[in-house]
Enzyme design. Structure first.
Site, PDB file in Angstrom:
ATOM      1  N   LYS A 124      46.241  97.621 113.116  1.00  0.00           N
ATOM      2  CA  LYS A 124      44.879  98.059 113.413  1.00  0.00           C
ATOM      3  C   LYS A 124      44.884  99.498 113.944  1.00  0.00           C
ATOM      4  O   LYS A 124      44.124 100.352 113.483  1.00  0.00           O
ATOM      5  CB  LYS A 124      44.244  97.132 114.453  1.00  0.00           C
ATOM      6  CG  LYS A 124      44.346  95.640 114.165  1.00  0.00           C
ATOM      7  CD  LYS A 124      43.571  95.222 112.960  1.00  0.00           C
ATOM      8  CE  LYS A 124      43.467  93.701 112.833  1.00  0.00           C
ATOM      9  NZ  LYS A 124      44.764  93.011 112.662  1.00  0.00           N
ATOM     10  N   LYS A 159      37.657  92.471 116.710  1.00  0.00           N
ATOM     11  CA  LYS A 159      38.833  91.713 116.290  1.00  0.00           C
ATOM     12  C   LYS A 159      40.017  92.027 117.192  1.00  0.00           C
ATOM     13  O   LYS A 159      40.112  93.124 117.771  1.00  0.00           O
ATOM     14  CB  LYS A 159      39.182  92.039 114.835  1.00  0.00           C
ATOM     15  CG  LYS A 159      39.349  93.505 114.499  1.00  0.00           C
ATOM     16  CD  LYS A 159      39.470  93.703 112.990  1.00  0.00           C
ATOM     17  CE  LYS A 159      39.465  95.169 112.612  1.00  0.00           C
ATOM     18  NZ  LYS A 159      39.519  95.363 111.152  1.00  0.00           N
ATOM     19  N   ARG A 209      42.535  95.488  98.996  1.00  0.00           N
ATOM     20  CA  ARG A 209      43.917  95.706  99.402  1.00  0.00           C
ATOM     21  C   ARG A 209      44.555  96.642  98.368  1.00  0.00           C
ATOM     22  O   ARG A 209      44.724  96.283  97.197  1.00  0.00           O
ATOM     23  CB  ARG A 209      44.666  94.370  99.453  1.00  0.00           C
ATOM     24  CG  ARG A 209      46.192  94.467  99.563  1.00  0.00           C
ATOM     25  CD  ARG A 209      46.676  95.168 100.796  1.00  0.00           C
ATOM     26  NE  ARG A 209      46.191  94.582 102.036  1.00  0.00           N
ATOM     27  CZ  ARG A 209      46.749  93.529 102.640  1.00  0.00           C
ATOM     28  NH1 ARG A 209      47.812  92.945 102.102  1.00  0.00           N
ATOM     29  NH2 ARG A 209      46.253  93.076 103.772  1.00  0.00           N
ATOM     30  N   ARG A 224      39.047  91.387  97.957  1.00  0.00           N
ATOM     31  CA  ARG A 224      38.931  90.034  98.511  1.00  0.00           C
ATOM     32  C   ARG A 224      37.486  89.848  98.961  1.00  0.00           C
ATOM     33  O   ARG A 224      37.050  90.453  99.931  1.00  0.00           O
ATOM     34  CB  ARG A 224      39.936  89.867  99.654  1.00  0.00           C
ATOM     35  CG  ARG A 224      41.370  89.987  99.140  1.00  0.00           C
ATOM     36  CD  ARG A 224      42.353  90.350 100.217  1.00  0.00           C
ATOM     37  NE  ARG A 224      42.041  91.639 100.829  1.00  0.00           N
ATOM     38  CZ  ARG A 224      42.647  92.104 101.923  1.00  0.00           C
ATOM     39  NH1 ARG A 224      43.585  91.388 102.514  1.00  0.00           N
ATOM     40  NH2 ARG A 224      42.324  93.281 102.420  1.00  0.00           N
ATOM     41  N   ARG A 232      34.300  87.532 106.441  1.00  0.00           N
ATOM     42  CA  ARG A 232      35.693  87.899 106.194  1.00  0.00           C
ATOM     43  C   ARG A 232      36.049  87.688 104.722  1.00  0.00           C
ATOM     44  O   ARG A 232      35.728  86.659 104.138  1.00  0.00           O
ATOM     45  CB  ARG A 232      36.629  87.049 107.057  1.00  0.00           C
ATOM     46  CG  ARG A 232      36.355  87.167 108.543  1.00  0.00           C
ATOM     47  CD  ARG A 232      37.133  86.129 109.326  1.00  0.00           C
ATOM     48  NE  ARG A 232      36.734  84.775 108.966  1.00  0.00           N
ATOM     49  CZ  ARG A 232      37.356  83.682 109.383  1.00  0.00           C
ATOM     50  NH1 ARG A 232      38.401  83.776 110.175  1.00  0.00           N
ATOM     51  NH2 ARG A 232      36.930  82.494 109.008  1.00  0.00           N
ATOM     52  N   ASP A 272      43.866  98.433 103.726  1.00  0.00           N
ATOM     53  CA  ASP A 272      42.637  97.656 103.596  1.00  0.00           C
ATOM     54  C   ASP A 272      41.463  98.619 103.613  1.00  0.00           C
ATOM     55  O   ASP A 272      41.290  99.389 104.572  1.00  0.00           O
ATOM     56  CB  ASP A 272      42.512  96.642 104.728  1.00  0.00           C
ATOM     57  CG  ASP A 272      43.470  95.466 104.560  1.00  0.00           C
ATOM     58  OD1 ASP A 272      44.105  95.377 103.496  1.00  0.00           O
ATOM     59  OD2 ASP A 272      43.572  94.650 105.494  1.00  0.00           O
ATOM     60  N   GLU A 280      42.359  98.884 108.014  1.00  0.00           N
ATOM     61  CA  GLU A 280      43.681  98.536 108.532  1.00  0.00           C
ATOM     62  C   GLU A 280      44.744  99.130 107.609  1.00  0.00           C
ATOM     63  O   GLU A 280      44.494  99.399 106.433  1.00  0.00           O
ATOM     64  CB  GLU A 280      43.876  97.017 108.605  1.00  0.00           C
ATOM     65  CG  GLU A 280      42.941  96.302 109.554  1.00  0.00           C
ATOM     66  CD  GLU A 280      43.221  94.811 109.639  1.00  0.00           C
ATOM     67  OE1 GLU A 280      44.330  94.375 109.232  1.00  0.00           O
ATOM     68  OE2 GLU A 280      42.341  94.075 110.112  1.00  0.00           O
ATOM     69  N   ASN A 282      48.456  97.815 106.713  1.00  0.00           N
ATOM     70  CA  ASN A 282      49.357  96.682 106.907  1.00  0.00           C
ATOM     71  C   ASN A 282      50.789  97.065 106.556  1.00  0.00           C
ATOM     72  O   ASN A 282      51.082  97.456 105.421  1.00  0.00           O
ATOM     73  CB  ASN A 282      48.902  95.512 106.032  1.00  0.00           C
ATOM     74  CG  ASN A 282      47.546  94.976 106.463  1.00  0.00           C
ATOM     75  OD1 ASN A 282      47.452  94.103 107.297  1.00  0.00           O
ATOM     76  ND2 ASN A 282      46.492  95.541 105.896  1.00  0.00           N
TER      77      ASN A 282
END
Length: 315
Positions: A124, A159, A209, A224, A232, A272, A280, A282
């Site tokens: 994050k 979050k 992604r 997604r 989400r 993301d 984000e 990852n």
């Protein structure tokens, strides 16, 4: 090459979705020798990095999909490549594992991704190094600051900094009745920092992604898409995965972030992106290889191993 994978129990993987298995299948096809260990199998003895490692064979079928030999004590530096693919949570046990892997690195192994960067680049917080690519974002444990942020932006996502798969994500609106209890829970009564971001309406079109291999984007991403009124898009939270070609804006984002990833030894990363904003970055064990490969006929793990087999050019 000799390739060691550090992962969650191979017995429990979802073959339709597991990106680590895609990497192992490609490694096997290319003739590399595979070893397998879990996080708890790694240790340091007299200043050297070792593991209780099992020789591994993988098969591109449902049953059996793997075969493990009896574990043996091996120097981690005996392996050319160590794939660190342990899923979060990013806890102290994960941190201790990076220290062992760092010792293996000092002894000559190439650890992907770089252990120091796994510690430094919280998924994050790392994204906040690119404020020009983000919506307004606040990281704090202070309820008064978060409430001010919600009042300013009206519609906000909050979050935890250590979550995965969409766990612990809430949408809060100014004047909402559950702000206090949500913040108490997420911040552990104001003692743990969390992230607040202005809500991005484009989430209805998907949380994309974008996979990055040595700083370069894969040409397709996986959007997604939230289902059934969810906020989400994470697949683990029931999101629908739809592979798409990258947009021009996606490529611009990748071009800005890519050099930083290379500099930090982050070879395989998942960005993301919602709308035109990075939410984000990852770095621990990014997924979505299988879904993109299935929909576009790519072999993303081959792109990764093209890099790994040319180690001398990158290390």
């Amino acid at each position: 090459m000799r390739v060691l994978v550090i992962m969650d129990p191979i017995q429990q993987v979802n073959l339709k979705k597991d990106s680590t298995m895609a990497m192992l299948w490609v490694a096997s096809r290319r003739g590399h020798q595979l070893g397998y260990a879990q996080q708890q199998d790694l240790y340091i003895d007299q200043g050297k990095a070792f593991g209780l490692v099992s020789a591994l064979q993988v098969f591109e079928q449902q049953v059996p999909h793997y075969q493990l030999a009896e574990p043996k004590k091996q120097s981690l530096a005996d392996y050319d490549i160590i794939l660190m693919r342990k899923d979060p949570p990013f806890d102290m046990n994960f941190v201790y594992t990076t220290y062992v892997l760092e010792q293996a690195e000092r002894e000559g192994a190439w650890v992907v991704n770089k252990p120091q960067s796994l510690r430094d680049c919280n998924e994050k917080l790392f994204a906040t190094q690119f404020p020009e690519l983000q919506v307004p974002t606040l990281v704090t444990s202070q309820h008064i600051l978060i409430r001010e942020f919600i009042d300013t932006h009206q519609d906000v996502i909050v979050k935890p900094l250590d979550g995965m798969g969409g766990a612990g994500i809430f949408r809060l609106s100014a004047g909402g009745p559950n702000i206090g209890s949500t913040l108490e829970m997420l911040t552990v009564l104001g003692t743990v920092p969390i992230m607040a971001q202005r809500y991005i309406p484009e989430i209805v079109d998907g949380d994309k992604r974008i996979l990055m291999v040595h700083g370069e984007p894969v040409p397709y991403c996986l959007a997604r898409i939230p289902q059934n009124g969810e906020v989400r898009g994470n697949l683990a939270a029931g999101g629908l995965g739809e592979a798409r070609p990258l947009t021009e804006k996606d490529r611009e984002i990748a071009k800005k972030v890519g050099p930083f990833l290379r500099e930090k030894g982050l070879v395989f990363v998942g960005l993301d992106v919602i709308g035109e904003y990075v939410t984000e970055i990852n770095v621990t064990s990014p997924t979505c290889i299988r879904e993109i490969d299935a929909q576009f006929g790519t072999s993303i793990a081959d792109l990764l191993f093209d890099v790994l087999e040319n180690k001398k050019n990158y290390v």
